[in-house]
Design a protein around this motif. Structure first.
Motif, short mmCIF file in Angstrom:
data_model
loop_
_atom_site.label_atom_id
_atom_site.label_comp_id
_atom_site.label_asym_id
_atom_site.label_seq_id
_atom_site.Cartn_x
_atom_site.Cartn_y
_atom_site.Cartn_z
N ASP A 112 64.27 59.21 51.05
CA ASP A 112 64.36 58.28 52.18
C ASP A 112 65.61 58.49 53.03
N LEU A 113 66.25 59.64 52.90
CA LEU A 113 67.41 59.93 53.75
C LEU A 113 67.01 59.84 55.22
N PRO A 114 67.90 59.40 56.09
CA PRO A 114 67.55 59.29 57.51
C PRO A 114 67.23 60.65 58.12
N LEU A 115 66.44 60.61 59.19
CA LEU A 115 66.09 61.85 59.90
C LEU A 115 67.19 62.21 60.88
N LEU A 116 67.49 63.48 60.97
CA LEU A 116 68.49 63.99 61.89
C LEU A 116 67.73 64.69 63.03
N SER A 117 67.66 64.02 64.17
CA SER A 117 66.80 64.54 65.25
C SER A 117 67.54 64.80 66.55
N SER A 118 68.82 64.48 66.62
CA SER A 118 69.55 64.66 67.88
C SER A 118 70.96 65.19 67.60
N GLY A 119 71.67 65.52 68.68
CA GLY A 119 73.03 66.03 68.55
C GLY A 119 73.04 67.49 68.12
N CYS A 172 66.50 67.35 58.36
CA CYS A 172 65.77 67.94 59.48
C CYS A 172 65.14 69.23 59.00
N ILE A 173 64.54 69.97 59.92
CA ILE A 173 63.97 71.27 59.56
C ILE A 173 65.05 72.13 58.90
N GLY A 174 64.79 72.67 57.76
CA GLY A 174 65.78 73.45 57.01
C GLY A 174 66.27 72.72 55.77
N LEU A 191 58.59 65.66 57.06
CA LEU A 191 58.97 66.27 58.33
C LEU A 191 57.77 66.93 59.03
N GLY A 192 56.68 67.10 58.29
CA GLY A 192 55.50 67.73 58.86
C GLY A 192 55.74 69.18 59.25
N ASP A 193 56.59 69.86 58.50
CA ASP A 193 56.97 71.23 58.84
C ASP A 193 56.02 72.23 58.15
N LYS A 194 54.90 72.49 58.77
CA LYS A 194 53.92 73.42 58.19
C LYS A 194 54.42 74.86 58.19
N ASP A 195 55.31 75.18 59.12
CA ASP A 195 55.83 76.55 59.21
C ASP A 195 56.64 76.94 57.98
N SER A 196 57.31 75.96 57.36
CA SER A 196 58.17 76.25 56.21
C SER A 196 57.51 75.90 54.88
N LEU A 197 56.30 75.34 54.92
CA LEU A 197 55.68 74.85 53.69
C LEU A 197 55.48 75.96 52.66
N SER A 198 55.01 77.13 53.10
CA SER A 198 54.78 78.23 52.16
C SER A 198 56.08 78.69 51.51
#
Length: 440
Positions: free
Chosen positions: A34-41, A82-84, A120-127
């Motif tokens: 449940d860590l907060p999402l980092l989406s800006s900055g 975030c992504i990563g 995060l819905g990151d399908k690119d990194s799922l594999s």
């Protein structure tokens, strides 16, 4: 964000411990889902570049990769995910396993990585996240028979996302799992043929070179080579691959080649298998999280006990100094495997029983050894290791035959023979028949 420097072993250890203390503050790793999402900055940009550095450093600078992963985890915990971030937690799970031998928290970090990736819905990194989890973490706490399904799912996810490298890595480990567990070799040969061709089509040369090694091992056990102990045939040439490994100083590839040779040669030539074990000093440090270590430990231990038989007792080859060297090695292997089992490694339960049986056998405790062999056989059957079940039957049959218990020995030797045929290891079955035909 600034990466730590210089990047010696001390810096790496400091960063791993620093990250551990930070995560320990949460009590339970799962709470970080449940860590907060980092989406800006600048945060996402910083994570993006650290992720690129970690991926590059994986093959070129392991210390840099480990420190970067720790920095990514720390940044995610302090500022948000975030992504990563999922990849960083998966990588760190491997570091926890390697550094602290903590299978439980390593698995929790793996689950956290997959949970964050879904969030995060990151399908690119799922594999890629699935690969790190299924290849280096889950096999230490889950059976290979379960991991095989996860590899296939991640393979399809990678293809759908256009992530060909991680898709192919997943299917390569699926093939390895089939080899490790004794899947029928004709089907496995067909799968290797199909997927190595796909590797060529997708330009995945680095993975293809590795995949051809167990592919040739399968062909050798099927009887499709002139010498089953030499990995030269349709898929590859052993001498050429070894020369290439040494010319490029690719120790990981060389380890895979030597382990594959060991995994095949033990069935045919004990002296060769012992010499291969001697070539793989420090392999536990070089491949600390690789599931192939479980197979290496099995054959290292079995080879050691064969050498104890050769150099101990009242044989012409008796050599107390050499015998003691192999006894120490055998003892270390058993201690290592026992620690894995105590931490929840189900893939090694039958391995532990088999090595303990061998230890009792060379000590002359035949009755106790037979009980351990029987435990190895039943656990190998329960956990899906057809190959090891055959081998355990052969070893106990050989022990009983040497003790003059011909009828009981025959039962085990017949079972071993039919299991080798069921595995479709025809080269081994032929050699076995020539040796024990009068008892079958």
């Amino acid at each position: 964000v600034s990466l730590s420097a210089p990047l010696g072993r001390g810096s790496v250890a400091f960063q791993i411990l620093k990250t551990k203390r930070l995560l320990d503050g949460y009590g339970d790793v799962s709470k970080m889902a449940d860590l907060p999402l980092l989406s800006s900055g600048t945060g996402p940009t910083a994570m993006y570049f650290m992720n690129k550095i970690a991926n590059y450093a994986y093959d070129t600078n392991q210390n840099l990769m480990r420190v970067t992963v720790c920095e990514m985890v720390q940044y995610s915990v302090k500022h948000g995910v975030c992504i990563g971030s999922p990849l960083a937690f998966a990588y760190y799970g491997i570091l926890v396993q390697v550094t602290f031998g903590d299978f439980r928290n390593s698995r929790k970090l793996s689950d956290l990585a997959l949970s964050l990736n879904a969030r995060l819905g990151d399908k690119d990194s799922l594999s890629a996240v699935s690969f790190l989890s299924s290849a280096f973490i889950r096999p230490w706490t889950e059976l290979f028979t379960i991991c095989r399904k996860q590899y296939v799912n991640a393979y399809h996810e990678g293809l759908l996302a256009g992530d060909h490298e991680n898709a192919i890595l997943n299917i390569f480990f699926r093939l390895l799992a089939g080899w490790y567990t004794g899947e029928p070799l004709t089907k496995l040969e067909s799968d290797f043929y199909t997927y190595t061709n796909q590797m060529r089509d997708l330009g995945q040369t680095r993975i293809l070179e590795k995949a051809l090694i167990p592919y040739q091992s399968v062909l050798n056990m099927l009887g499709k080579s002139s010498d089953p102990t030499v990995l030269t045939g349709e898929a590859m040439n052993q001498d050429e691959v070894m020369q290439r490994c040494r010319a490029t100083k690719n120790k990981h590839m060389e380890d895979l080649l030597t382990l594959s040779r060991l995994s095949v040669s033990f069935y045919f030539d004990f002296d060769l298998s012992a010499s291969l074990v001697s070539e793989m000093e420090n392999v536990y440090k070089r491949l600390p999280a690789a599931p192939s270590l479980m197979r290496y430990a099995l054959f290292e231990g079995l080879a050691a006990f064969q050498m104890i038989r050769k150099y101990g007792g009242n044989r012409l080859t008796t050599n107390p100094i050499v015998c003691m060297k192999w006894k120490r090695k055998a003892s270390k292997v058993i201690q290592r495997v026992r620690s894995w089992v105590q931490k929840g490694n189900a893939n090694c339960i039958h391995v532990l029983h088999l090595l303990e049986a061998e230890q009792l056998c060379v000590a002359g405790e035949v009755s106790n050894a037979k009980q351990k062999y029987d435990l190895a056989i039943s656990n190998a059957a329960r956990h899906g290791f057809r190959n090891d079940r055959a081998l355990a039957n052969e070893l106990v049959g050989q022990m009983l035959l040497e003790e003059g218990e011909v009828e009981r020995s025959s039962d085990y030797l017949k079972c071993a023979y039919f299991l080798y045929l069921e595995w479709e290891a025809f080269a081994k079955a032929d050699q076995f028949y020539q040796k024990y035909s009068q008892h079958l």
